[in-house]
Motif scaffolding. Sequence first.
Motif, PDB file in Angstrom:
ATOM      1  N   GLY A 192       1.322  -1.436   0.054  1.00 33.54           N
ATOM      2  CA  GLY A 192      -0.158  -0.148   0.302  1.00 33.54           C
ATOM      3  C   GLY A 192       0.819   1.527   0.393  1.00 33.54           C
ATOM      4  O   GLY A 192       1.764   1.591   0.250  1.00 33.54           O
ATOM      5  N   ILE A 193       0.531   2.382  -0.380  1.00 30.14           N
ATOM      6  CA  ILE A 193       0.507   3.757  -0.568  1.00 30.14           C
ATOM      7  C   ILE A 193       0.104   4.716   0.310  1.00 30.14           C
ATOM      8  O   ILE A 193      -1.396   4.471   0.088  1.00 30.14           O
ATOM      9  N   VAL A 194       0.068   5.611   1.457  1.00 29.66           N
ATOM     10  CA  VAL A 194      -0.625   6.501   1.895  1.00 29.66           C
ATOM     11  C   VAL A 194       0.235   7.590   1.336  1.00 29.66           C
ATOM     12  O   VAL A 194       1.504   7.965   1.734  1.00 29.66           O
ATOM     13  N   ALA A 195      -0.335   8.659   0.908  1.00 33.24           N
ATOM     14  CA  ALA A 195       0.827  10.147   0.309  1.00 33.24           C
ATOM     15  C   ALA A 195      -0.415  11.027   0.665  1.00 33.24           C
ATOM     16  O   ALA A 195      -1.869  11.557   0.553  1.00 33.24           O
ATOM     17  N   PRO A 262       0.641  -0.675  -5.363  1.00 35.01           N
ATOM     18  CA  PRO A 262      -0.197  -1.629  -4.786  1.00 35.01           C
ATOM     19  C   PRO A 262      -1.807  -1.241  -4.841  1.00 35.01           C
ATOM     20  O   PRO A 262      -2.372  -0.061  -5.598  1.00 35.01           O
ATOM     21  N   ASP A 263      -2.525  -2.102  -4.972  1.00 38.29           N
ATOM     22  CA  ASP A 263      -3.859  -1.770  -5.041  1.00 38.29           C
ATOM     23  C   ASP A 263      -4.598  -1.203  -4.397  1.00 38.29           C
ATOM     24  O   ASP A 263      -6.059  -0.587  -4.333  1.00 38.29           O
ATOM     25  N   THR A 335      -3.604  -8.198   4.477  1.00 40.29           N
ATOM     26  CA  THR A 335      -4.190  -8.677   3.178  1.00 40.29           C
ATOM     27  C   THR A 335      -2.670  -9.723   3.837  1.00 40.29           C
ATOM     28  O   THR A 335      -3.028 -10.258   2.240  1.00 40.29           O
ATOM     29  N   ALA A 336      -1.621  -9.279   3.573  1.00 40.97           N
ATOM     30  CA  ALA A 336      -0.752 -10.328   3.797  1.00 40.97           C
ATOM     31  C   ALA A 336      -0.494 -12.180   4.401  1.00 40.97           C
ATOM     32  O   ALA A 336       0.134 -12.277   4.252  1.00 40.97           O
TER      33      ALA A 336
END
Length: 338
Positions: A192-195, A262-263, A335-336
Amino acid sequence: MDAPSRFSLRLKACVYRGLNVIFSALDRYVSSPLPRQVSFQKWIPSTVSRPPGSIRLLFYTPEPFVRSVSAAPDSVQRKKYPVLVNFHGGGFCIGNPHDDARWATAVIEAQEAVVVSVGYRLAPEYPYPIAIDDGVDAILWIWEHADELNLDRTRIALSGFSAGGNLSFAVALKLHGLVQKRIPAVEIQLLGIVAFYPSVDWTQTRAERTASNLISRQKSPIPEGMYKFFDASYLYPQPIDMGSPYLSPGLASEELLVAALPDRLMVYSCEWDQLLVETEKFRKRLQGLGKKVGGRMVVGQAHAWDKRPSFMRGNEQRDRVYAESTAELGRMWQTATR
């Protein structure tokens, strides 16, 4: 008008960096509640970019955390911590990995993860694309040394603020293209990404960005001269393809965005920011590609609103946004394990 000399840009960088150190220290040491301090640091060699150098990694860890596998009892050795790789803001020219200590604290307290804040090299001494290359190096190094540091290489996410938000996307895109040369691509899966308030479209001039959201002219805490300093320092030498996905991830091809990002994503914009329109346009585009995109526009705030020293007042809006983000990070990491 002639471009400013690199020497003059370096002088300005020294001044701006000194002011940023004071500003950041007020947030970390004078504003209540105090955030966590760095647990330990590593200096790693650059391998992706052409100019050699070192990249500083600051590790923020929960308790208990055993830094060395060899020193840990068996019960602790088996615990692997999820990892958030963070990129600080500062127009690619100022700032340091200490600046996001409060964000690291929120992540650790909510998710018991390890936060690695990346001290990528700064312009004008190290212009585009060195910051991106350093970010890729940081992820590769963490992946390669995960076992010895009790880190879970299957649960890596990225975050970033402003320029660091841009890097969180650009690094993911470049990692996708380079990783096959060193490690099978399937083995590195960013979850994931948090921007936060990222720049995603450098094909627009600063004037065009301001015109897209005129209130930003009145509300921006960043003077026009500093924007000019940022751009002249990072975008060197000219000409540069402003539409490159590594500068403008918002313009990357659909195929690249689908394959490399990532989704699950969180994207935060600011109501009074000159980057509002391009950020929200990118969010909608990612949603249209099937990505699960959270986040929102933060109402009544300008760029870098969460980095201001709050002293004894606190910052309830910042705490709410960070709580939303850390909760979603937890879902990304879950999710992993499914």
